[in-house]
Scaffold this motif. Structure first.
Motif, PDB file in Angstrom:
ATOM      1  N   ASN A 143      36.448  25.831  33.323  1.00 48.34           N
ATOM      2  CA  ASN A 143      36.305  27.282  33.172  1.00 48.34           C
ATOM      3  C   ASN A 143      36.207  27.924  34.529  1.00 48.34           C
ATOM      4  N   THR A 144      37.043  28.938  34.749  1.00 53.36           N
ATOM      5  CA  THR A 144      37.133  29.551  36.078  1.00 53.36           C
ATOM      6  C   THR A 144      37.075  31.070  36.008  1.00 53.36           C
ATOM      7  N   GLY A 145      36.594  31.614  34.898  1.00 49.88           N
ATOM      8  CA  GLY A 145      36.641  33.058  34.707  1.00 49.88           C
ATOM      9  C   GLY A 145      35.372  33.777  35.110  1.00 49.88           C
ATOM     10  N   GLN A 146      35.119  34.833  34.373  1.00 54.27           N
ATOM     11  CA  GLN A 146      33.950  35.672  34.625  1.00 54.27           C
ATOM     12  C   GLN A 146      32.652  34.858  34.595  1.00 54.27           C
ATOM     13  N   LEU A 147      32.611  33.856  33.698  1.00 56.79           N
ATOM     14  CA  LEU A 147      31.387  33.055  33.571  1.00 56.79           C
ATOM     15  C   LEU A 147      31.141  32.209  34.820  1.00 56.79           C
ATOM     16  N   ALA A 148      32.215  31.791  35.468  1.00 55.72           N
ATOM     17  CA  ALA A 148      32.096  30.857  36.596  1.00 55.72           C
ATOM     18  C   ALA A 148      31.972  31.549  37.943  1.00 55.72           C
ATOM     19  N   THR A 149      32.059  32.879  37.941  1.00 60.56           N
ATOM     20  CA  THR A 149      32.064  33.630  39.204  1.00 60.56           C
ATOM     21  C   THR A 149      31.202  34.888  39.038  1.00 60.56           C
ATOM     22  N   GLY A 150      31.219  35.717  40.090  1.00 56.77           N
ATOM     23  CA  GLY A 150      30.532  37.001  39.967  1.00 56.77           C
ATOM     24  C   GLY A 150      31.475  38.081  39.476  1.00 56.77           C
ATOM     25  N   GLY A 151      32.778  37.790  39.459  1.00 61.55           N
ATOM     26  CA  GLY A 151      33.772  38.809  39.105  1.00 61.55           C
ATOM     27  C   GLY A 151      34.683  38.346  37.978  1.00 61.55           C
ATOM     28  N   SER A 152      36.018  38.477  38.205  1.00 66.74           N
ATOM     29  CA  SER A 152      36.958  38.181  37.122  1.00 66.74           C
ATOM     30  C   SER A 152      37.436  36.741  37.127  1.00 66.74           C
ATOM     31  N   GLY A 153      37.007  35.961  38.115  1.00 69.19           N
ATOM     32  CA  GLY A 153      37.357  34.548  38.120  1.00 69.19           C
ATOM     33  C   GLY A 153      38.218  34.142  39.292  1.00 69.19           C
ATOM     34  N   THR A 154      38.494  32.827  39.335  1.00 70.77           N
ATOM     35  CA  THR A 154      39.380  32.282  40.376  1.00 70.77           C
ATOM     36  C   THR A 154      40.754  32.058  39.715  1.00 70.77           C
ATOM     37  N   ALA A 155      40.996  30.840  39.195  1.00 70.53           N
ATOM     38  CA  ALA A 155      42.263  30.603  38.485  1.00 70.53           C
ATOM     39  C   ALA A 155      42.412  31.575  37.309  1.00 70.53           C
ATOM     40  N   PHE A 156      41.298  31.870  36.649  1.00 69.08           N
ATOM     41  CA  PHE A 156      41.356  32.774  35.489  1.00 69.08           C
ATOM     42  C   PHE A 156      41.803  34.175  35.909  1.00 69.08           C
ATOM     43  N   SER A 157      41.396  34.602  37.088  1.00 68.36           N
ATOM     44  CA  SER A 157      41.799  35.929  37.562  1.00 68.36           C
ATOM     45  C   SER A 157      43.320  35.989  37.745  1.00 68.36           C
ATOM     46  N   VAL A 158      43.900  34.883  38.234  1.00 70.26           N
ATOM     47  CA  VAL A 158      45.360  34.828  38.413  1.00 70.26           C
ATOM     48  C   VAL A 158      46.039  34.868  37.035  1.00 70.26           C
ATOM     49  N   ILE A 159      45.486  34.099  36.102  1.00 70.03           N
ATOM     50  CA  ILE A 159      46.056  34.071  34.742  1.00 70.03           C
ATOM     51  C   ILE A 159      45.987  35.470  34.112  1.00 70.03           C
ATOM     52  N   LYS A 160      44.838  36.110  34.282  1.00 66.88           N
ATOM     53  CA  LYS A 160      44.627  37.426  33.668  1.00 66.88           C
ATOM     54  C   LYS A 160      45.580  38.455  34.269  1.00 66.88           C
ATOM     55  N   LYS A 161      45.673  38.422  35.586  1.00 65.75           N
ATOM     56  CA  LYS A 161      46.599  39.343  36.264  1.00 65.75           C
ATOM     57  C   LYS A 161      48.020  39.054  35.779  1.00 65.75           C
ATOM     58  N   GLY A 162      48.348  37.771  35.617  1.00 64.99           N
ATOM     59  CA  GLY A 162      49.666  37.374  35.123  1.00 64.99           C
ATOM     60  C   GLY A 162      49.931  37.925  33.732  1.00 64.99           C
ATOM     61  N   PHE A 163      48.932  37.863  32.886  1.00 65.21           N
ATOM     62  CA  PHE A 163      49.091  38.369  31.517  1.00 65.21           C
ATOM     63  C   PHE A 163      49.317  39.886  31.539  1.00 65.21           C
ATOM     64  N   GLU A 164      48.530  40.570  32.376  1.00 66.60           N
ATOM     65  CA  GLU A 164      48.637  42.040  32.451  1.00 66.60           C
ATOM     66  C   GLU A 164      49.976  42.502  33.010  1.00 66.60           C
ATOM     67  N   THR A 165      50.631  41.631  33.792  1.00 63.30           N
ATOM     68  CA  THR A 165      51.888  42.037  34.436  1.00 63.30           C
ATOM     69  C   THR A 165      53.112  41.386  33.797  1.00 63.30           C
ATOM     70  N   GLY A 166      52.917  40.737  32.643  1.00 61.41           N
ATOM     71  CA  GLY A 166      54.056  40.131  31.931  1.00 61.41           C
ATOM     72  C   GLY A 166      54.509  38.802  32.513  1.00 61.41           C
ATOM     73  N   LYS A 167      53.711  38.228  33.383  1.00 64.45           N
ATOM     74  CA  LYS A 167      54.121  36.946  33.974  1.00 64.45           C
ATOM     75  C   LYS A 167      53.569  35.746  33.211  1.00 64.45           C
ATOM     76  N   VAL A 168      52.479  35.952  32.492  1.00 66.11           N
ATOM     77  CA  VAL A 168      51.903  34.863  31.692  1.00 66.11           C
ATOM     78  C   VAL A 168      51.981  35.268  30.234  1.00 66.11           C
ATOM     79  N   LYS A 169      52.602  34.388  29.423  1.00 65.24           N
ATOM     80  CA  LYS A 169      52.667  34.754  27.999  1.00 65.24           C
ATOM     81  C   LYS A 169      51.789  33.864  27.134  1.00 65.24           C
ATOM     82  N   PHE A 170      51.420  32.674  27.642  1.00 63.18           N
ATOM     83  CA  PHE A 170      50.623  31.766  26.807  1.00 63.18           C
ATOM     84  C   PHE A 170      49.850  30.809  27.697  1.00 63.18           C
ATOM     85  N   VAL A 171      48.641  30.446  27.237  1.00 62.92           N
ATOM     86  CA  VAL A 171      47.783  29.555  28.029  1.00 62.92           C
ATOM     87  C   VAL A 171      47.307  28.391  27.168  1.00 62.92           C
ATOM     88  N   TYR A 172      47.378  27.194  27.712  1.00 63.53           N
ATOM     89  CA  TYR A 172      46.712  26.032  27.108  1.00 63.53           C
ATOM     90  C   TYR A 172      45.410  25.813  27.867  1.00 63.53           C
TER      91      TYR A 172
END
Ligand code: MRU
Length: 333
Positions: A153-182
């Motif tokens: 887990n690398t998101g909000q729970l693991a950091t003080g903000g939006s995450g490390t790897a999770f922040s990249v995934i989230k930004k990707g989802f918001e910009t149409g670059k990520v469509k699905f996550v395992y």
């Protein structure tokens, strides 16, 4: 906006969500005792490298609340206690050392609690900015409509903000670059199926949980465009300690020619070590295999090999995303 928070400092108390109860119960704990905060880190009630650092900074702050004499004894007692909680995530030692420098820089201890509080809040605020920057920097690596696999887990729970790897995934989802996550289940403490699944669901990102042991078969059957994880400590040569099982994924990515990325703030780089050989890997107790949420699943007498982290050699890492830039091999921090 998420409807939960991982940790905050409010009215001179440290408040955090108890991650061991998630996702079935959302229970918050409020304390101003550094010993309780140390125990929270040890039990993984608060976890994830940046979150541990921020928590330790708040821990040492509350240790100095309402102190009117013998400041040094109290400070170093709390400092040593918090330092002993977990050995691998360098953010813990980094944050405690920032706080120690503040303590040691004053001529007298009048107002030291307020000074430490300001520094802890600064560490927290800096982490929020770093998370955003990692998202912006890392998303450039993804092609449109990517399918991503992540571990732990690398998101909000693991950091003080939006995450490390999770922040990249989230930004990707918001910009149409990520469509699905395992989301890898992440045995034995299930940070993936409990915490990442919780965060993906809260962010409305389409996902499926994946038993750790299914990664190779998944990569063979379906297109995985990239694997991205966080880090607990990165050596100068790019060798990276992260949750046990990360190394397996990096080897699989190498076999299947899938990019393998790490995202971490600069505070996760240990500039004092040359390679991963020097990283202290935390060993956890075998009860973490024999019990799941207090339910016994095998005999206590069976012993277990339970490293909490592994080290992925730099040659298996396609890029390291920090809050400053995207680093490509060869790494030389
Ligand atoms: O044992 P944990 O749950 O604290 O381990 C956490 C991880 O390994 C994360 O992947 C790492 O801290 C990077 S997170 C932002």
């Amino acid at each position: 906006m998420s409807d939960f928070f991982s940790l905050k400092f409010e009215y001179d108390y440290f408040v955090y969500i108890n991650q061991t109860k998630l996702p079935l119960e959302e229970v918050y704990i409020k304390t101003d005792e550094y010993e309780r905060i140390a125990v929270a880190i040890e039990r993984l009630e608060v976890r994830g490298a940046p979150a541990i650092g921020i928590t330790a900074a708040y821990g040492i702050t509350v240790a100095m609340k309402n102190i009117s004499d013998d400041y040094e004894t109290q400070f170093y007692k709390a400092y040593e206690r918090l330092k002993r909680t977990r050995p691998t995530a360098v953010n813990l030692f980094w944050a405690l050392d920032v706080m120690k420098k503040v303590f040691e820089s004053v001529d007298n201890y009048d107002g030291i609690y307020e000074k430490l509080k300001t520094s802890a809040i600064e560490i927290h605020n800096e982490d929020i900015k770093s998370c955003e920057a990692m998202g912006v920097n890392g998303v450039e690596l993804f092609a449109k409509d990517s399918v991503i696999l992540t571990h732990c887990n690398t998101g909000q729970l693991a950091t003080g903000g939006s995450g490390t790897a999770f922040s990249v995934i989230k930004k990707g989802f918001e910009t149409g670059k990520v469509k699905f996550v395992y989301s890898d289940e992440t045995r034995p403490l299930l940070q993936g199926s409990r915490l990442t699944a919780f965060e993906l669901s809260k962010s409305n990102i389409p996902f499926e949980m994946l038993p750790d042991s299914a990664a190779a078969f998944l990569m063979k059957q379906r297109k995985i465009d990239a694997v991205i994880t966080g880090a607990d400590r990165i050596a100068k040569n790019g060798d990276t300690a992260n949750k046990i099982g990360t190394y397996n994924l990096a080897i699989l990515c190498n076999f299947y020619k899938i990019p393998f990325y790490i995202a971490a703030p600069i505070s996760t780089i240990d500039f004092s070590i040359n390679s991963g050989e020097e990283i202290d890997i935390e060993m956890r107790g075998s009860e973490e295999m024999s019990y799941i949420r207090g339910v016994q699943v095998t005999k206590e007498e069976y012993s277990a090999y339970t490293p909490a982290f592994d080290v992925t050699p730099n040659e298996l890492i396609s890029a390291i995303i920090t809050d400053k830039q995207v680093h490509k091999p060869p790494y030389n921090f």
